[in-house]
Design an enzyme around this catalytic site. Structure first.
Site, mmCIF file in Angstrom:
data_model
loop_
_atom_site.group_PDB
_atom_site.id
_atom_site.type_symbol
_atom_site.label_atom_id
_atom_site.label_comp_id
_atom_site.label_asym_id
_atom_site.label_seq_id
_atom_site.Cartn_x
_atom_site.Cartn_y
_atom_site.Cartn_z
ATOM 1 N N ASP A 133 0.839 -1.197 0.000
ATOM 2 C CA ASP A 133 0.000 0.000 0.000
ATOM 3 C C ASP A 133 0.877 1.252 0.000
ATOM 4 O O ASP A 133 2.074 1.212 -0.325
ATOM 5 C CB ASP A 133 -0.958 -0.064 1.211
ATOM 6 N N ARG A 148 -5.306 16.476 3.266
ATOM 7 C CA ARG A 148 -4.265 15.477 3.509
ATOM 8 C C ARG A 148 -2.942 15.935 2.889
ATOM 9 O O ARG A 148 -2.218 15.160 2.268
ATOM 10 C CB ARG A 148 -4.681 14.124 2.939
ATOM 11 N N LYS A 166 -4.201 -1.094 -6.693
ATOM 12 C CA LYS A 166 -5.220 -0.393 -5.902
ATOM 13 C C LYS A 166 -5.088 1.087 -6.261
ATOM 14 O O LYS A 166 -4.044 1.694 -6.020
ATOM 15 C CB LYS A 166 -4.970 -0.624 -4.418
ATOM 16 N N TRP A 167 -6.130 1.636 -6.844
ATOM 17 C CA TRP A 167 -6.124 3.025 -7.334
ATOM 18 C C TRP A 167 -6.896 3.876 -6.329
ATOM 19 O O TRP A 167 -8.111 3.807 -6.251
ATOM 20 C CB TRP A 167 -6.787 3.062 -8.698
ATOM 21 N N ASP A 168 -6.150 4.673 -5.591
ATOM 22 C CA ASP A 168 -6.744 5.431 -4.481
ATOM 23 C C ASP A 168 -6.973 6.883 -4.902
ATOM 24 O O ASP A 168 -6.414 7.374 -5.906
ATOM 25 C CB ASP A 168 -5.763 5.365 -3.296
ATOM 26 N N CYS A 200 -10.624 2.829 -5.167
ATOM 27 C CA CYS A 200 -10.686 3.172 -3.755
ATOM 28 C C CYS A 200 -10.692 4.694 -3.680
ATOM 29 O O CYS A 200 -10.136 5.357 -4.549
ATOM 30 C CB CYS A 200 -9.420 2.608 -3.086
ATOM 31 N N ASP A 203 -12.827 2.497 4.782
ATOM 32 C CA ASP A 203 -11.666 2.366 5.664
ATOM 33 C C ASP A 203 -12.077 1.826 7.025
ATOM 34 O O ASP A 203 -11.229 1.593 7.879
ATOM 35 C CB ASP A 203 -10.967 3.721 5.834
HETATM 36 C C1 DGJ Z 1 -7.062 5.374 1.886
HETATM 37 C C2 DGJ Z 1 -7.405 3.952 1.618
HETATM 38 O O1 DGJ Z 1 -8.752 3.731 1.781
HETATM 39 C C3 DGJ Z 1 -6.586 3.066 2.542
HETATM 40 O O2 DGJ Z 1 -6.943 1.723 2.365
HETATM 41 C C4 DGJ Z 1 -5.141 3.271 2.266
HETATM 42 O O3 DGJ Z 1 -4.816 2.847 0.987
HETATM 43 C C5 DGJ Z 1 -4.778 4.743 2.450
HETATM 44 N N1 DGJ Z 1 -5.648 5.593 1.696
HETATM 45 C C6 DGJ Z 1 -3.352 4.995 2.054
HETATM 46 O O4 DGJ Z 1 -3.030 6.305 2.079
#
Ligand code: DGJ
Length: 741
Positions: free
Chosen positions: A366, A443, A476-478, A526, A548
């Site tokens: 991550d 953030r 995982k694309w956040d 995500c 989360d």
């Molecule tokens: C938010 C995501 O929902 C978490 O699972 C994790 O990837 C964090 N960001 C990382 O900054």
């Protein structure tokens, strides 16, 4: 054939298995009126329902009561400025500054199959699955055409709708409001059901009476958001999980949206859904066209449950494209809650050493592997490996993970830029901002201006290079902040109002390029948990991180709301450590496993640090996942009891399409003393079949029964119920498997 045109009545009839939708061309001015949406009808003699015979609401060609007509006629695509005061779907600013639009039908076309929507996510279907109707309307004054498209998914009870606006005049037109769907209905004392939430508390079900005046929900955050959801259901007052009429509308779009209902003076309801008109102005130059995203409409006569199952089938079969959609996903272990930013190659391999022995199949690295990111305040945009942490390099790490028999996945947040990044130092103007104002951080980060092709190219190039550098099988694309300070250094002032939508088109383009170049990649979207869990993103990724909040009890409500629309196969769900990082609650490891089994299933913990007794349960959970995931992924979902309503326990089940198998999940949230076992009426079974009932854990403490001990008929289990013993303690889960003899 799902769509029929009746020439004499000038009526279009759209039929699914159990529902019918009708609209008709009315009067010599060719207004398109909404006629009917409800249970399937064989008859089509329905134009009278538009009430155009009732004075004074006749479409009067002598213009005498034109305004009364406009304000009452059930319009299929209501337009602005001529007297329909119920809120409209289409408004413009013409070259002369006028805002009105008037549409008359000029032609239509019906064909098998469905065309895509350029640059946008959309449902799809083969010629034997769906039929499309395109109705062309024109505004003769503006010289503007609108093509309204409907697709009927004949076997799924779903109809989609979208529209295209074409400027045929020699002048520019500015579109100020383009709503994709409108549903004009008589108010039969409806309730409005929506999904509401917050970070770590996404998509809780919210039901309230529909009252006179305006009500609705929207997002102006550049994503659908944690708070509101691009979905609404209008339902009969008495409708519940299994009974009553429900009209569900879901927007296949991930950006700003508006979903509204207006109950007018005659108690008619107008429901609208589309791109949020706030901060939306689209300059349509002569000859250009604008395509609005689509809305999925589902009618159910079997309450919310019937609606959910139609959405699930449509989304699974006709929206998700990934090759993974029909496959079991690898059981992953994600290091976020295990390590946060404090990890390196050795720590990750330590986790992998343990995890691989337990049956876990993929490590997901991550946030924190790139630039010089040790905390959340730097390096977004610098997608190169942080060698101090990833000692030996990324390829070395991935190879070592692969050698231990596991796959490797990686985290990105491609849409963002940290002020402390090489990318920002080189291109400060790539951050979304308004000249002369200090843009707000969230953030400690800004959003990249994805309306600019060079920005899209740059970030895509970086992501691609990383993916090509090692055997990476999952991304995982956040996306961890909403959009604000909307200003683009490249858009001219007259196009600044296009920025929110252009941003979304940039995101869609990025993900399209990714899945085209890496067709076997498993992509999980995500957004700070579940802030962008919507049908639009499911067109690109078969699964989305739900929240989360990984606490099993909180997840009951989050997953219940999510599964109202989305198939379980799309819900990212993991077992995490306790006390839970979001709420501090301690729940049994077993219950955490059962609740995560309702989603994609994985782990979000440091397997080297959790209590040994928890670790020892993992191989059994892995076995359960392999035993039941086909059923969970592909079966029909039934909500049986909701802890949100009874404050005591939750129960849901999945039944295979042939009704030969079912899995019941029961979670007792709070125990109560000195009561009988609970009698729970199951759903969706075949009344004529006999089922072996097995308490999966075969654990006397929780079930009091031996597995496979009892056989009951589907009829008995559904009408009389299954007795579920009260487990000892709070937060206790139980998994019950049913197999037809
Ligand atoms: C938010 C995501 O929902 C978490 O699972 C994790 O990837 C964090 N960001 C990382 O900054």
């Amino acid at each position: 054939m799902g769509i029929t045109y009746y020439e004499k009545e000038r009526l279009f009839k759209l039929d699914t298995l159990a529902s019918t939708y009708m609209c008709a061309v009315v009067d010599e001015e060719n207004f398109l009126g909404h006629v009917y949406f409800g249970p399937r009808l064989e008859d089509h003699d329905a134009v009278y329902l538009t009430r155009t015979g009732e004075a004074p609401f006749v479409p009067s060609s002598n213009n005498r009561e034109r305004l009364a007509f406009y304000d009452t006629f059930p319009m299929e695509l209501p337009t602005h400025g001529l007297g329909d005061n119920r809120d409209d779907a289409l408004a413009v600013r013409s070259a002369l500054g006028h805002t009105a639009v008037k549409l008359g039908v000029v032609s239509h076309e019906i064909y098998k199959g469905k065309k895509g929507l350029k640059g946008l996510p959309a449902t799809f279907g083969k010629e034997d699955e769906c039929t499309t109707l395109e109705i062309t309307m024109t505004d003769e004054t503006l010289k503007m055409d609108v093509i309204l498209s409907y697709t009927v998914f004949e076997k799924v009870d779903a109809i989609t709708r979208s529209l295209k606006v074409i400027n045929n005049s020699s002048d520019d037109i500015v579109l100020t409001r383009v709503m994709s769907a409108c549903l004009d209905m008589d108010n039969e004392d409806f309730d409005l059901l929506t999904l509401h939430g917050s970070w770590a508390r996404e998509r809780h079900i919210n039901r309230r009476p529909l009252t006179r005046g305006f009500q609705g929900l929207s997002s102006i955050k550049g994503e659908c958001s944690h708070q509101e959801h691009p979905f609404m259901a209008i339902m009969e007052k008495g409708a519940d999980e299994d009974r009553g009429e429900v009209f569900g509308m879901s927007f296949v779009y991930s950006g700003n949206f508006l979903a509204s209902c207006y109950v007018n003076q005659f108690d008619s309801v107008r429901a609208l859904m589309g791109i949020n008109p706030e901060d939306f102005n689209w300059l349509l130059e002569s000859g250009e066209e604008f395509i609005a995203p689509e809305v999925i409409m589902v009618h159910s006569s079997e309450g919310l449950g019937g609606m959910s199952r139609s959405f699930h089938d449509l989304i699974r079969n006709n929206l998700i494209r990934s090759p993974y959609k029909d496959r079991k996903r690898p059981i992953l272990i994600n290091n976020w809650e295990a390590t946060y930013f404090d990890f390196d190659t050795d720590k990750l391999l330590g986790i992998v050493d343990q995890a691989s022995k337990l049956g876990i199949e993929m490590l997901v690295m991550d946030d924190g592997w790139f630039g010089h990111r040790d905390f959340d305040d730097s390096s977004l945009g610098d997608w190169y490996v942080y060698e101090d942490k990833i000692k030996g390099g990324l390829k070395y790490l991935v190879d070592e993970v692969n050698k231990r028999g596991m796959k490797f996945g990686i985290w990105f947040e491609p849409e963002m830029i940290s002020p402390d990044s090489d990318l920002y130092r080189a291109h400060p103007d790539w951050a979304i901002q308004i000249p002369g104002r200090v843009p707000g951080q969230a953030r400690a980060q800004y959003v990249l201006d994805l309306t600019r092709p060079e920005v899209v190219d740059n970030v895509y190039g970086q992501v691609k290079a990383i993916l090509e550098s090692a055997n990476i099988e999952y991304v995982k694309w956040d996306m961890n902040r909403p959009l604000s300070d909307m200003g683009s250094a490249s858009l001219p002032p007259e196009r600044m109002g296009e920025m929110f939508h252009r941003y979304m088109l940039g995101v869609y383009e990025l993900q399209e390029r990714l899945i085209t170049d890496f067709p076997n990649l498993l992509l999980e979207n995500c957004s700070g948990g579940g802030g962008r869990f919507d049908p639009g993103m499911l067109y690109y990724s078969p699964q989305i991180w739900c929240s989360d909040d990984t606490d099993a009890i909180e997840r009951l409500l989050i997953q219940e709301g999510t599964a109202l629309i989305y198939p379980l196969s799309s819900m990212g769900a993991h077992v995490s450590d306790c006390p839970n990082h979001a709420v501090g609650r301690v729940t049994p490891f077993k219950t955490r496993g059962y609740v995560a089994l309702a989603g994609t299933f994985g782990y979000e913990l440091d397997v080297t640090k959790i209590p040994e007794e928890d670790r020892n349960m993992i191989p059994d959970q892995v076995k359960m996942y392999h035993a039941y995931n086909d059923l969970v992924r592909m079966g029909d979902y039934y909500r049986v009891a909701s802890y949100s309503q009874n404050n005591e326990y939750d129960c849901y089940m999945v039944v295979s399409k042939d009704r030969s198998e079912a899995l019941v999940t029961f979670v007792q949230v709070l125990n109560r003393v000195n009561f009988h076992s609970r009698k729970i009426r199951l759903k969706g079974l075949d009344p004529a079949k006999k089922y072996f009932v097995t308490y999966v854990d075969d654990n006397k403490e929780t079930s009091g029964k031996k597995g496979g001990e009892r056989v009951y008929s589907g009829e008995m289990l559904m009408k009389a119920g299954l007795l579920i013993p009260r487990p000892w303690g709070d937060f206790q889960g139980m998994l019950i498997s049913l197999k037809a003899q």
